[in-house]
Design a protein around this motif. Structure first.
Motif, PDB file in Angstrom:
ATOM      1  N   GLU A  54       7.404   6.019  -4.518  1.00  0.00           N
ATOM      2  CA  GLU A  54       6.334   5.735  -3.557  1.00  0.00           C
ATOM      3  C   GLU A  54       5.165   6.700  -3.732  1.00  0.00           C
ATOM      4  O   GLU A  54       3.998   6.301  -3.662  1.00  0.00           O
ATOM      5  CB  GLU A  54       6.879   5.823  -2.131  1.00  0.00           C
TER       6      GLU A  54
ATOM      7  N   PHE B  84       4.128   8.328  -6.446  1.00  0.00           N
ATOM      8  CA  PHE B  84       3.365   8.128  -7.679  1.00  0.00           C
ATOM      9  C   PHE B  84       2.798   6.717  -7.818  1.00  0.00           C
ATOM     10  O   PHE B  84       1.855   6.497  -8.580  1.00  0.00           O
ATOM     11  CB  PHE B  84       4.244   8.422  -8.897  1.00  0.00           C
ATOM     12  N   SER B  85       3.364   5.763  -7.114  1.00  0.00           N
ATOM     13  CA  SER B  85       2.990   4.362  -7.282  1.00  0.00           C
ATOM     14  C   SER B  85       1.534   4.096  -6.909  1.00  0.00           C
ATOM     15  O   SER B  85       1.041   4.584  -5.894  1.00  0.00           O
ATOM     16  CB  SER B  85       3.904   3.493  -6.405  1.00  0.00           C
ATOM     17  N   ASP B  86       0.853   3.276  -7.723  1.00  0.00           N
ATOM     18  CA  ASP B  86      -0.498   2.868  -7.339  1.00  0.00           C
ATOM     19  C   ASP B  86      -0.460   1.672  -6.384  1.00  0.00           C
ATOM     20  O   ASP B  86      -1.493   1.240  -5.880  1.00  0.00           O
ATOM     21  CB  ASP B  86      -1.365   2.570  -8.568  1.00  0.00           C
TER      22      ASP B  86
ATOM     23  N   LYS C 275       0.527   0.466  -2.749  1.00  0.00           N
ATOM     24  CA  LYS C 275       0.644   1.183  -1.479  1.00  0.00           C
ATOM     25  C   LYS C 275       1.899   0.743  -0.724  1.00  0.00           C
ATOM     26  O   LYS C 275       1.860  -0.132   0.143  1.00  0.00           O
ATOM     27  CB  LYS C 275      -0.617   0.968  -0.650  1.00  0.00           C
TER      28      LYS C 275
ATOM     29  N   LYS D  30      -2.109   8.372  -9.686  1.00  0.00           N
ATOM     30  CA  LYS D  30      -1.260   7.260  -9.292  1.00  0.00           C
ATOM     31  C   LYS D  30      -0.898   6.458 -10.536  1.00  0.00           C
ATOM     32  O   LYS D  30      -1.733   6.238 -11.413  1.00  0.00           O
ATOM     33  CB  LYS D  30      -1.969   6.377  -8.265  1.00  0.00           C
ATOM     34  N   ASN D  31       0.356   6.019 -10.594  1.00  0.00           N
ATOM     35  CA  ASN D  31       0.867   5.428 -11.821  1.00  0.00           C
ATOM     36  C   ASN D  31       1.000   3.905 -11.724  1.00  0.00           C
ATOM     37  O   ASN D  31       1.688   3.397 -10.833  1.00  0.00           O
ATOM     38  CB  ASN D  31       2.229   6.049 -12.144  1.00  0.00           C
TER      39      ASN D  31
ATOM     40  N   GLY E  46       3.834   1.498  -9.962  1.00  0.00           N
ATOM     41  CA  GLY E  46       3.237   0.587  -8.986  1.00  0.00           C
ATOM     42  C   GLY E  46       3.689  -0.846  -9.204  1.00  0.00           C
ATOM     43  O   GLY E  46       3.963  -1.584  -8.248  1.00  0.00           O
TER      44      GLY E  46
END
Length: 269
Positions: A86, A88-90, A92, A187-188, A192
């Motif tokens: 969560e 690192f995820s691009d 949301k 953000k990755n 994501g």
């Protein structure tokens, strides 16, 4: 400021304490210096070998903590892996209508999907974290940027300062190198995509949820996400102890009868 940076007038620990006075003065008298002081204080701690714990005020270690959870995923909990994905995820995750209503599912499924892909790549000899973020790389780092700093005043230059398992500074003669993952603070998109596809597939299983567009194009990867979710759902179902509270009254009554019978039998004996 430059006398402090060059550690003039005492040992490093004593000089470091004087930065607070300089910071108070610079905030009202010289903003150009004030804006650079946070970076300089960070560099002072690293360069002069003060306790790394002092970096707490100038360095957010969240990315490092979450990176370690993903790198060492086999020793991490579902909560640690899900939080890291969560973070690192691009995509949301926190704003997902489904995940907001299903916290346990979010933790379990995000972890399961990440582990599925990490294991898949590990079997091919590839580190999945490095696939997402790139390998650790050395960058030349400018100590005390924009300050008058004299390297020759420091004798013990050849050493390594470990900030965390994923970051370190290496001093080599007149050069300072920074060893870290290049994209760890960004953000990755790969994580994501995993998070969004997990959300999309789980929504399809629940009525009344607005569907999401498919983001993942690779059919094999899509199948891996689906299989990871399916396997984890079966595992979670086995782990879960379901109690039918409507039957509790009957269970208590049966237990009471059994207890009375045992007491009577014992008395008769």
């Amino acid at each position: 400021a430059y006398e402090l940076i060059n550690c003039v007038g005492g040992d490093a620990a004593e000089v470091y304490k004087r930065f607070d006075e300089l910071e108070t003065w610079a905030e009202s008298e010289m903003l150009a210096i004030y804006e650079r002081l946070q970076r300089w204080k960070h560099d002072f701690i690293v360069f002069y070998g003060l306790p790394i714990e002092l970096l707490g005020d100038y360095y957010d270690d969240s990315a490092d903590k979450y990176a370690i959870s993903l790198i060492n995923y086999k020793n991490s909990t579902d909560e640690e892996i899900a939080e890291a994905v969560e973070f690192f995820s691009d995509y949301k995750v926190a704003k997902s209508a489904y995940f907001s209503k299903n916290e346990e599912k979010k933790i379990s499924m995000l972890s399961a999907v990440y582990v599925e892909f990490a294991d898949y790549y590990a079997n091919m000899g590839v580190n999945f974290f490095e696939k997402c973020f790139g390998k650790k790389t050395f960058y030349q780092y400018s100590m005390f940027y924009l300050a008058k700093f004299y390297h020759k005043s420091y004798k013990d230059r050849n050493r390594t300062v470990v900030i965390s398992p994923v970051r370190r500074f290496v001093f080599d003669d007149e050069v300072c190198l920074y060893d870290a993952y290049q994209n760890i603070n960004l953000k990755n998109p790969e994580l994501g995509t995993l998070a969004q596809e997990t959300d999309r597939i789980l929504r399809k299983k629940e009525k009344g949820m607005m569907p999401l567009n498919k983001r993942m194009k690779n059919k094999q990867y899509l199948k891996m996400v689906e299989e990871a979710i399916e396997k984890r759902e079966k595992l979670d179902k086995k782990r879960k102890v379901e109690i039918d509270f409507s039957k509790l009254k009957g269970i208590r009554e049966d237990a009471a009868v059994t207890r009375e019978k045992l007491i009577v039998d014992e008395a008769e004996n």
